[in-house]
Design a protein around this motif. Structure first.
Motif, PDB file in Angstrom:
ATOM      1  N   MET A 163       0.859  -1.112  -0.040  1.00 52.68           N
ATOM      2  CA  MET A 163       0.022   0.031  -0.182  1.00 52.68           C
ATOM      3  C   MET A 163       0.816   1.321  -0.233  1.00 52.68           C
ATOM      4  SD  MET A 163      -3.034   1.008   2.660  1.00 52.68           S
ATOM      5  CE  MET A 163      -4.143   0.210   2.227  1.00 52.68           C
ATOM      6  N   ILE A 164       0.397   2.250  -0.792  1.00 52.99           N
ATOM      7  CA  ILE A 164       1.200   3.419  -0.928  1.00 52.99           C
ATOM      8  C   ILE A 164       0.948   4.496   0.188  1.00 52.99           C
ATOM      9  CG2 ILE A 164       1.830   5.551  -2.411  1.00 52.99           C
ATOM     10  CD1 ILE A 164       0.990   3.421  -4.625  1.00 52.99           C
ATOM     11  N   THR A 165       1.959   5.144   0.923  1.00 52.38           N
ATOM     12  CA  THR A 165       1.546   5.838   1.915  1.00 52.38           C
ATOM     13  C   THR A 165       1.473   7.255   1.288  1.00 52.38           C
ATOM     14  OG1 THR A 165       3.273   4.717   3.596  1.00 52.38           O
ATOM     15  CG2 THR A 165       2.462   7.058   3.925  1.00 52.38           C
ATOM     16  N   PRO A 166       0.024   7.865   1.694  1.00 51.37           N
ATOM     17  CA  PRO A 166      -0.185   9.070   1.167  1.00 51.37           C
ATOM     18  C   PRO A 166       0.529  10.316   1.729  1.00 51.37           C
ATOM     19  CG  PRO A 166      -1.623   8.490   2.548  1.00 51.37           C
ATOM     20  CD  PRO A 166      -0.902   7.395   2.293  1.00 51.37           C
ATOM     21  N   PRO A 167       0.689  11.300   1.113  1.00 51.10           N
ATOM     22  CA  PRO A 167       1.703  12.513   1.639  1.00 51.10           C
ATOM     23  C   PRO A 167       0.895  12.959   2.973  1.00 51.10           C
ATOM     24  CG  PRO A 167       0.871  12.914  -0.615  1.00 51.10           C
ATOM     25  CD  PRO A 167       0.416  11.516  -0.462  1.00 51.10           C
ATOM     26  N   GLY A 168       1.707  13.624   3.870  1.00 59.03           N
ATOM     27  CA  GLY A 168       1.042  14.258   4.997  1.00 59.03           C
ATOM     28  C   GLY A 168       0.954  13.363   6.314  1.00 59.03           C
ATOM     29  N   LEU A 169       1.041  12.012   6.140  1.00 58.74           N
ATOM     30  CA  LEU A 169       0.480  11.220   7.173  1.00 58.74           C
ATOM     31  C   LEU A 169       1.558  11.500   8.305  1.00 58.74           C
ATOM     32  CD1 LEU A 169      -0.074   7.487   6.319  1.00 58.74           C
ATOM     33  CD2 LEU A 169      -1.469   9.113   7.720  1.00 58.74           C
ATOM     34  N   ALA A 170       0.887  11.458   9.753  1.00 54.99           N
ATOM     35  CA  ALA A 170       1.821  11.848  10.943  1.00 54.99           C
ATOM     36  C   ALA A 170       2.916  11.097  10.814  1.00 54.99           C
ATOM     37  CB  ALA A 170       0.896  11.593  11.997  1.00 54.99           C
ATOM     38  N   PRO A 171       4.069  11.374  11.395  1.00 55.70           N
ATOM     39  CA  PRO A 171       5.163  10.617  11.538  1.00 55.70           C
ATOM     40  C   PRO A 171       5.052   9.432  12.141  1.00 55.70           C
ATOM     41  CG  PRO A 171       5.870  12.736  12.150  1.00 55.70           C
ATOM     42  CD  PRO A 171       4.286  12.670  11.798  1.00 55.70           C
ATOM     43  N   GLY A 172       5.414   8.170  11.548  1.00 57.94           N
ATOM     44  CA  GLY A 172       5.157   6.955  12.309  1.00 57.94           C
ATOM     45  C   GLY A 172       3.804   6.167  12.031  1.00 57.94           C
ATOM     46  N   CYS A 173       3.168   6.698  11.445  1.00 54.74           N
ATOM     47  CA  CYS A 173       1.626   6.249  11.284  1.00 54.74           C
ATOM     48  C   CYS A 173       1.487   5.714  10.089  1.00 54.74           C
ATOM     49  CB  CYS A 173       0.537   7.594  11.454  1.00 54.74           C
ATOM     50  SG  CYS A 173      -1.157   6.906  11.191  1.00 54.74           S
TER      51      CYS A 173
ATOM     52  N   ALA B 170     -15.893  -5.235 -10.650  1.00 54.98           N
ATOM     53  CA  ALA B 170     -14.987  -6.047 -11.220  1.00 54.98           C
ATOM     54  C   ALA B 170     -13.623  -5.636 -10.823  1.00 54.98           C
ATOM     55  CB  ALA B 170     -15.187  -5.780 -12.898  1.00 54.98           C
ATOM     56  N   GLU B 171     -13.183  -4.440 -10.880  1.00 54.82           N
ATOM     57  CA  GLU B 171     -12.012  -3.635 -10.579  1.00 54.82           C
ATOM     58  C   GLU B 171     -11.762  -4.234  -9.107  1.00 54.82           C
ATOM     59  OE1 GLU B 171     -12.062   0.475 -10.043  1.00 54.82           O
ATOM     60  OE2 GLU B 171     -10.122   0.468  -9.263  1.00 54.82           O
ATOM     61  N   LEU B 172     -12.511  -4.257  -8.079  1.00 59.51           N
ATOM     62  CA  LEU B 172     -12.085  -4.665  -6.746  1.00 59.51           C
ATOM     63  C   LEU B 172     -12.157  -5.966  -6.500  1.00 59.51           C
ATOM     64  CD1 LEU B 172     -14.295  -1.593  -4.814  1.00 59.51           C
ATOM     65  CD2 LEU B 172     -11.743  -1.715  -5.655  1.00 59.51           C
ATOM     66  N   GLY B 173     -12.918  -6.959  -7.558  1.00 59.37           N
ATOM     67  CA  GLY B 173     -12.823  -8.259  -7.385  1.00 59.37           C
ATOM     68  C   GLY B 173     -13.807  -8.450  -6.289  1.00 59.37           C
ATOM     69  N   VAL B 174     -14.837  -8.041  -6.195  1.00 57.41           N
ATOM     70  CA  VAL B 174     -15.985  -8.388  -5.057  1.00 57.41           C
ATOM     71  C   VAL B 174     -17.121  -8.644  -5.904  1.00 57.41           C
ATOM     72  CG1 VAL B 174     -14.776  -7.019  -3.440  1.00 57.41           C
ATOM     73  CG2 VAL B 174     -16.687  -5.882  -4.954  1.00 57.41           C
ATOM     74  N   GLY B 175     -18.394  -9.160  -5.258  1.00 52.90           N
ATOM     75  CA  GLY B 175     -19.595  -9.304  -5.864  1.00 52.90           C
ATOM     76  C   GLY B 175     -20.257  -8.312  -6.509  1.00 52.90           C
ATOM     77  N   ARG B 176     -20.653  -7.449  -5.709  1.00 53.43           N
ATOM     78  CA  ARG B 176     -21.474  -6.127  -6.133  1.00 53.43           C
ATOM     79  C   ARG B 176     -20.811  -5.039  -5.514  1.00 53.43           C
ATOM     80  NH1 ARG B 176     -27.793  -7.839  -5.895  1.00 53.43           N
ATOM     81  NH2 ARG B 176     -27.908  -6.174  -7.626  1.00 53.43           N
ATOM     82  N   VAL B 177     -20.979  -3.639  -6.215  1.00 54.94           N
ATOM     83  CA  VAL B 177     -20.793  -2.446  -5.327  1.00 54.94           C
ATOM     84  C   VAL B 177     -21.800  -1.485  -5.448  1.00 54.94           C
ATOM     85  CG1 VAL B 177     -19.135  -0.332  -5.455  1.00 54.94           C
ATOM     86  CG2 VAL B 177     -18.119  -2.797  -5.819  1.00 54.94           C
ATOM     87  N   PHE B 178     -22.315  -0.878  -4.496  1.00 57.86           N
ATOM     88  CA  PHE B 178     -23.531   0.184  -4.509  1.00 57.86           C
ATOM     89  C   PHE B 178     -22.771   1.556  -4.015  1.00 57.86           C
ATOM     90  CE2 PHE B 178     -25.426  -3.958  -4.250  1.00 57.86           C
ATOM     91  CZ  PHE B 178     -26.469  -3.765  -4.912  1.00 57.86           C
TER      92      PHE B 178
ATOM     93  N   ALA C 250      -7.453   1.316  -2.142  1.00 60.82           N
ATOM     94  CA  ALA C 250      -6.204   1.110  -1.439  1.00 60.82           C
ATOM     95  C   ALA C 250      -6.113   0.017  -0.595  1.00 60.82           C
ATOM     96  CB  ALA C 250      -6.021   2.449  -0.447  1.00 60.82           C
ATOM     97  N   ALA C 251      -7.295  -0.277   0.031  1.00 58.62           N
ATOM     98  CA  ALA C 251      -7.427  -1.576   0.710  1.00 58.62           C
ATOM     99  C   ALA C 251      -7.311  -2.920  -0.092  1.00 58.62           C
ATOM    100  CB  ALA C 251      -8.671  -1.494   1.732  1.00 58.62           C
ATOM    101  N   LEU C 252      -8.160  -2.748  -0.980  1.00 57.81           N
ATOM    102  CA  LEU C 252      -8.799  -4.129  -1.718  1.00 57.81           C
ATOM    103  C   LEU C 252      -7.898  -4.413  -2.665  1.00 57.81           C
ATOM    104  CD1 LEU C 252     -12.464  -4.014  -1.506  1.00 57.81           C
ATOM    105  CD2 LEU C 252     -10.996  -4.694   0.359  1.00 57.81           C
ATOM    106  N   THR C 253      -6.944  -3.691  -3.104  1.00 61.96           N
ATOM    107  CA  THR C 253      -5.938  -3.904  -4.275  1.00 61.96           C
ATOM    108  C   THR C 253      -4.684  -3.443  -4.064  1.00 61.96           C
ATOM    109  OG1 THR C 253      -6.330  -1.646  -5.393  1.00 61.96           O
ATOM    110  CG2 THR C 253      -7.980  -3.533  -6.068  1.00 61.96           C
ATOM    111  N   GLY C 254      -3.896  -4.039  -4.962  1.00 67.70           N
ATOM    112  CA  GLY C 254      -2.266  -3.660  -4.821  1.00 67.70           C
ATOM    113  C   GLY C 254      -1.510  -4.454  -3.663  1.00 67.70           C
ATOM    114  N   GLU C 255      -0.417  -4.150  -3.558  1.00 68.88           N
ATOM    115  CA  GLU C 255       0.579  -4.944  -2.754  1.00 68.88           C
ATOM    116  C   GLU C 255       0.090  -5.094  -1.328  1.00 68.88           C
ATOM    117  OE1 GLU C 255       5.175  -4.713  -1.283  1.00 68.88           O
ATOM    118  OE2 GLU C 255       4.623  -3.347  -2.916  1.00 68.88           O
ATOM    119  N   GLY C 256      -0.025  -6.258  -0.915  1.00 70.16           N
ATOM    120  CA  GLY C 256      -0.615  -6.725   0.487  1.00 70.16           C
ATOM    121  C   GLY C 256      -2.014  -6.664   0.443  1.00 70.16           C
ATOM    122  N   ALA C 257      -2.797  -6.841  -0.602  1.00 71.83           N
ATOM    123  CA  ALA C 257      -4.140  -6.541  -0.584  1.00 71.83           C
ATOM    124  C   ALA C 257      -4.684  -8.099  -0.058  1.00 71.83           C
ATOM    125  CB  ALA C 257      -4.823  -6.648  -2.027  1.00 71.83           C
TER     126      ALA C 257
END
Ligand SMILES: Cc1ncc(COP(=O)(O)O)c(C=O)c1O
Length: 368
Positions: free
Chosen positions: A1-11, A56-64, A330-337
């Motif tokens: 998961m990519i760390t977004p800019p601005g996160l508190a140090p160590g978070c 389809a993108e998230l690899g789940v059944g349905r998205v609403f 961010a949570a359901l795709t990419g490295e470590g998903a």
């Protein structure tokens, strides 16, 4: 998961709490709140839109996507809370005498309080921190409210509002609670229950059942508190995982969850103006700590992309609305998903509900 800019140090950008789905709490007075909202001019349930391409993108059944771009005549969900809280306040006061409803806001809540003051024949005084879009400030003033722009951040604006509300003919209508200030934010959280009650009916109508993941943006966490109360107070809705999405520059809920302790962080700038808060609601905190499955931080650019993608599916999302889709990606795709999906109990049959909490009219999508 990519760390977004601005996160508190160590978070870290991701937090998960195994066991949240087993936690339970008392329900909100949903039927009374819904009946009140149904009696307001222009009430109608907001749309729940299915987006198969995102599933389809998230690899789940349905998205609403719950589209809050037009809620009681305003471009965000916040009026659900402000209206119920103002109604509760006024019903406890003598009928004569005009009241000034005071609040601090980064946009949507203040406009909602101003609109309700107008509807119920009261005055409003709204404090706005730096960095709020001029169009959002103008929209609050156009509701007939007195607007005071302060130099400083959201917490500074809250402090100014508290001072201004200390007189006899004034009441603070703030959407965050702290020791000694719990009743009004409690009503605001109750007000949000209508959104989730609508979703239950709409998902049932769409034939969606079973395992669900709900993703919502968090500022002070009052909306997330309402979600926790809704889903953790009943066991007849299938298994639901709950996840918040926040800007990296203002991830106060994530930071407190990671530390395991309520606290304040310093905030920077973000296009997700409604989420630019450094301190969670203390009233929400126990619910977030015990009942949330996960929290994730997202970058402005990803929220902007998500808002545009939702717009492409006919949902005119503002940046806070885009945060939910950005958080799900961010949570359901990419490295470590795989690990994160396991923590959320998400599989190919899962239904994902994304709360798009504001329309682009509330807060135009900017890239920086
Ligand atoms: C559009 C929008 N989405 C989400 C939120 C977050 O709600 P909360 O501050 O209760 O976490 C806000 C708060 O103002 C908002 O305006």
């Amino acid at each position: 998961m990519i760390t977004p800019p601005g996160l508190a140090p160590g978070c870290p950008p991701w937090y998960a709490r195994p066991g949240a789905r087993a936690w339970t709490c008392a329900p909100a007075p949903v039927a009374r709140v819904r009946a009140f909202h149904a009696g307001l001019p222009g009430y109608a349930p907001t749309p729940l839109v299915e987006v198969p391409a995102v599933a389809a993108e998230l690899g789940v059944g349905r998205v609403f996507v719950k589209d809050e771009s037009a809620r009681l005549g305003l471009p965000a969900f916040k009026v659900l809370g402000a209206s119920w809280a103002v109604h509760q306040l006024l019903s406890r006061r003598p009928a004569d005498g005009e009241l000034t409803l005071v609040t601090a806001t980064d946009g949507n809540h203040g406009r909602a309080v101003a609109r309700m003051a107008r509807l119920f024949g009261q005055r409003a005084h709204v404090f706005v921190p730096g960095g709020v879009h001029p169009a959002a400030v103008a929209a609050i003033a156009a509701e007939g409210a007195q607007v005071t722009q302060i130099t400083g951040n959201y917490d500074d604006a809250v402090e100014a509002a508290v001072k201004a509300a200390s007189g006899p003919e004034a009441e603070l209508v703030q959407d965050a609670g702290w020791p000694g200030y719990e009743q009004v934010p409690g009503w605001i959280v109750e007000g949000y229950s209508t959104l989730f009650a609508e979703v239950d009916a709409q998902l049932a109508e769409a034939g969606a059942a079973g395992q669900t993941l709900v993703v919502m943006p968090a500022g002070v966490g009052s909306l997330a508190q309402a979600a926790v109360i809704h889903y953790r107070s009943r066991r007849d809705r299938g298994v639901t995982a709950l996840m918040t999405a926040e800007p990296g520059t203002a991830a106060c809920v994530l930071a407190s969850l990671v530390r395991g302790e309520f606290g304040t962080i310093s905030t920077g700038e973000t296009i997700m103006a409604g989420l630019n808060t450094g301190t969670p609601s203390l009233l929400a905190w126990p619910y977030l700590r015990d009942g949330l499955d996960a929290a994730v931080a997202v970058a402005d650019a990803d929220a902007a992309t998500a808002a545009r993608d939702l717009a492409g599916s006919g949902i005119p999302a503002g940046p806070c609305g885009g945060a939910s889709l950005a958080g799900a990606r961010a949570a359901l795709t990419g490295e470590g998903a795989e690990e994160r999906r396991a923590a959320l109990g998400v599989g190919p049959g899962t239904t994902v509900l994304l709360l798009s909490t504001e329309g682009s009219a509330a807060n135009p999508v900017r890239t920086s």
